[in-house]
Design an enzyme around this catalytic site. Sequence first.
Site, mmCIF file in Angstrom:
data_model
loop_
_atom_site.group_PDB
_atom_site.id
_atom_site.type_symbol
_atom_site.label_atom_id
_atom_site.label_comp_id
_atom_site.label_asym_id
_atom_site.label_seq_id
_atom_site.Cartn_x
_atom_site.Cartn_y
_atom_site.Cartn_z
ATOM 1 C CG HIS A 291 43.608 36.100 -62.305
ATOM 2 N ND1 HIS A 291 42.391 35.721 -62.810
ATOM 3 C CD2 HIS A 291 44.016 37.152 -63.089
ATOM 4 C CE1 HIS A 291 42.073 36.487 -63.844
ATOM 5 N NE2 HIS A 291 43.048 37.367 -64.027
ATOM 6 C CG ASP B 172 38.498 34.270 -63.597
ATOM 7 O OD1 ASP B 172 38.273 33.099 -63.262
ATOM 8 O OD2 ASP B 172 39.345 34.989 -63.039
ATOM 9 C CG HIS C 262 36.925 31.712 -59.881
ATOM 10 N ND1 HIS C 262 37.788 31.010 -60.690
ATOM 11 C CD2 HIS C 262 36.370 30.813 -59.027
ATOM 12 C CE1 HIS C 262 37.766 29.726 -60.338
ATOM 13 N NE2 HIS C 262 36.912 29.576 -59.340
ATOM 14 C CG ASP D 157 39.559 36.197 -59.519
ATOM 15 O OD1 ASP D 157 39.142 35.247 -58.820
ATOM 16 O OD2 ASP D 157 40.270 36.009 -60.528
ATOM 17 C CG HIS E 258 44.104 32.924 -56.821
ATOM 18 N ND1 HIS E 258 44.167 31.795 -57.610
ATOM 19 C CD2 HIS E 258 43.360 32.580 -55.744
ATOM 20 C CE1 HIS E 258 43.484 30.812 -57.032
ATOM 21 N NE2 HIS E 258 42.996 31.262 -55.908
ATOM 22 C CG ASP F 183 41.501 32.320 -64.243
ATOM 23 O OD1 ASP F 183 41.775 31.133 -64.506
ATOM 24 O OD2 ASP F 183 41.331 32.735 -63.085
ATOM 25 C CG ASP G 245 39.366 29.569 -63.687
ATOM 26 O OD1 ASP G 245 38.770 30.514 -64.216
ATOM 27 O OD2 ASP G 245 39.845 29.629 -62.529
ATOM 28 C CD GLU H 262 44.937 31.307 -61.007
ATOM 29 O OE1 GLU H 262 45.127 30.124 -60.649
ATOM 30 O OE2 GLU H 262 45.045 32.284 -60.224
HETATM 31 N N1 LIG Z 1 41.947 33.436 -59.897
HETATM 32 C C1 LIG Z 1 41.308 32.423 -59.338
HETATM 33 N N2 LIG Z 1 41.461 31.199 -59.768
HETATM 34 N N3 LIG Z 1 40.520 32.708 -58.317
HETATM 35 C C2 LIG Z 1 39.786 31.741 -57.589
HETATM 36 C C3 LIG Z 1 39.096 32.360 -56.411
HETATM 37 C C4 LIG Z 1 38.315 31.341 -55.646
HETATM 38 C C5 LIG Z 1 37.523 31.912 -54.479
HETATM 39 N N4 LIG Z 1 36.528 32.841 -54.922
HETATM 40 C C6 LIG Z 1 38.452 32.571 -53.448
HETATM 41 O O1 LIG Z 1 38.375 33.742 -53.203
HETATM 42 O O2 LIG Z 1 39.272 31.918 -52.881
HETATM 43 MN MN LIG Z 2 40.874 34.466 -61.822
HETATM 44 MN MN LIG Z 3 39.378 31.649 -62.115
#
Ligand SMILES: NC(=[NH2+])NCCC[C@H](N)C(=O)O
Ligand SMILES: [Mn+2]
Ligand SMILES: [Mn+2]
Length: 311
Positions: free
Chosen positions: A101, A128, A130, A132, A145, A231, A233, A276
């Site tokens: 990402h 997503d 998350h 991010d 990411h 994303d 996820d 992702e």
């Molecule tokens: N694009 C993603 N899958 N991001 C996951 C981020 C997970 C966590 N918040 C981090 O900063 O490490």
């Molecule tokens: Mn993401």
């Molecule tokens: Mn994510």
Amino acid sequence: MNAQSRSVTLIGAPLEEGSGRRGAAMGPAALRIAGVDQTLIELGHDVADIGDLRIVPAMDLPNHPKAHNLRIVGAFTRALESSVHDVAASGRFPLILGGDHSLSMGSVSGMARYAASKDRPLFVLWLDAHADFNSPATSPSGNIHGMPVAFFCGEAEFAEILPKDRPFVDPKNVFQVGIRSVDAREREEIHEHGVNVFDMRAIDEQGIGAIMREILDVVTKANGLLHVSLDLDFLDPEIAPGVGTTVPGGATFREAHLVMEMLSDSGLVSSLDLVELNPFLDDRGKSARILVELTASLFGRRIFDRPTRAA
Ligand SMILES: NC(=[NH2+])NCCC[C@H](N)C(=O)O
Ligand SMILES: [Mn+2]
Ligand SMILES: [Mn+2]
């Protein structure tokens, strides 16, 4: 079947260095093997595949202790910013095959520059688990990411990756849907900057249809361009296991398709990231195929053209 025939350019971004593990660099290949180009052609679109971006690490950038692999992620950011901008400026739809990402630092910044040249606001739909919205100062992992939204909103400067005068996205124009994993500092930042968050509870309570109508209404009224960043996820890991950062309790198959179908009907979408996908973790190509099917819904595939019953 599809309302609008579009000219789509596929841009492969085999980037995995923004995530904490290997494998996402195989994402563009898996999406091509799952038939992303053929699927779009069958829906009546014109498709050009410019292949995978190739970079060399940007040695003018520092080795940042809290932003891992910054020289590689920074080089991809620059390459994507310019290729996504140029594809959009040529009247084509940039479809970015990721890649982790962190690639959205480049794709969204490229679209922000394009939107500014047209004097139109850019909106971002961030699908997503998350948010991010970390920065090197707040990230618990140092994985870039987890930082792209803060970057393209101008809230996380790592070094001079892009020119200082680049246009930023207004955090109030960012809609995050499907969120269910947020870090402590990140939570404060999102709130402070006015990012619009529809977490999984909002989806449960309001329904994804009502949420999408609300978002599309805002973009329509502002005559905005809408970049969609998907994303993998966002989806529940039961249906999409091929991702490094699974979080239980995600969107269902139908919720995700309804998002894409409503986006397609709106005609507002200007650009798309598919990110992702980690084929090394996937179950026999299942997640790659789901991303391609969702892309098909965004580009006009329907179960039926509505209405399905006589008035
Ligand atoms: N694009 C993603 N899958 N991001 C996951 C981020 C997970 C966590 N918040 C981090 O900063 O490490
Ligand atoms: Mn993401
Ligand atoms: Mn994510």
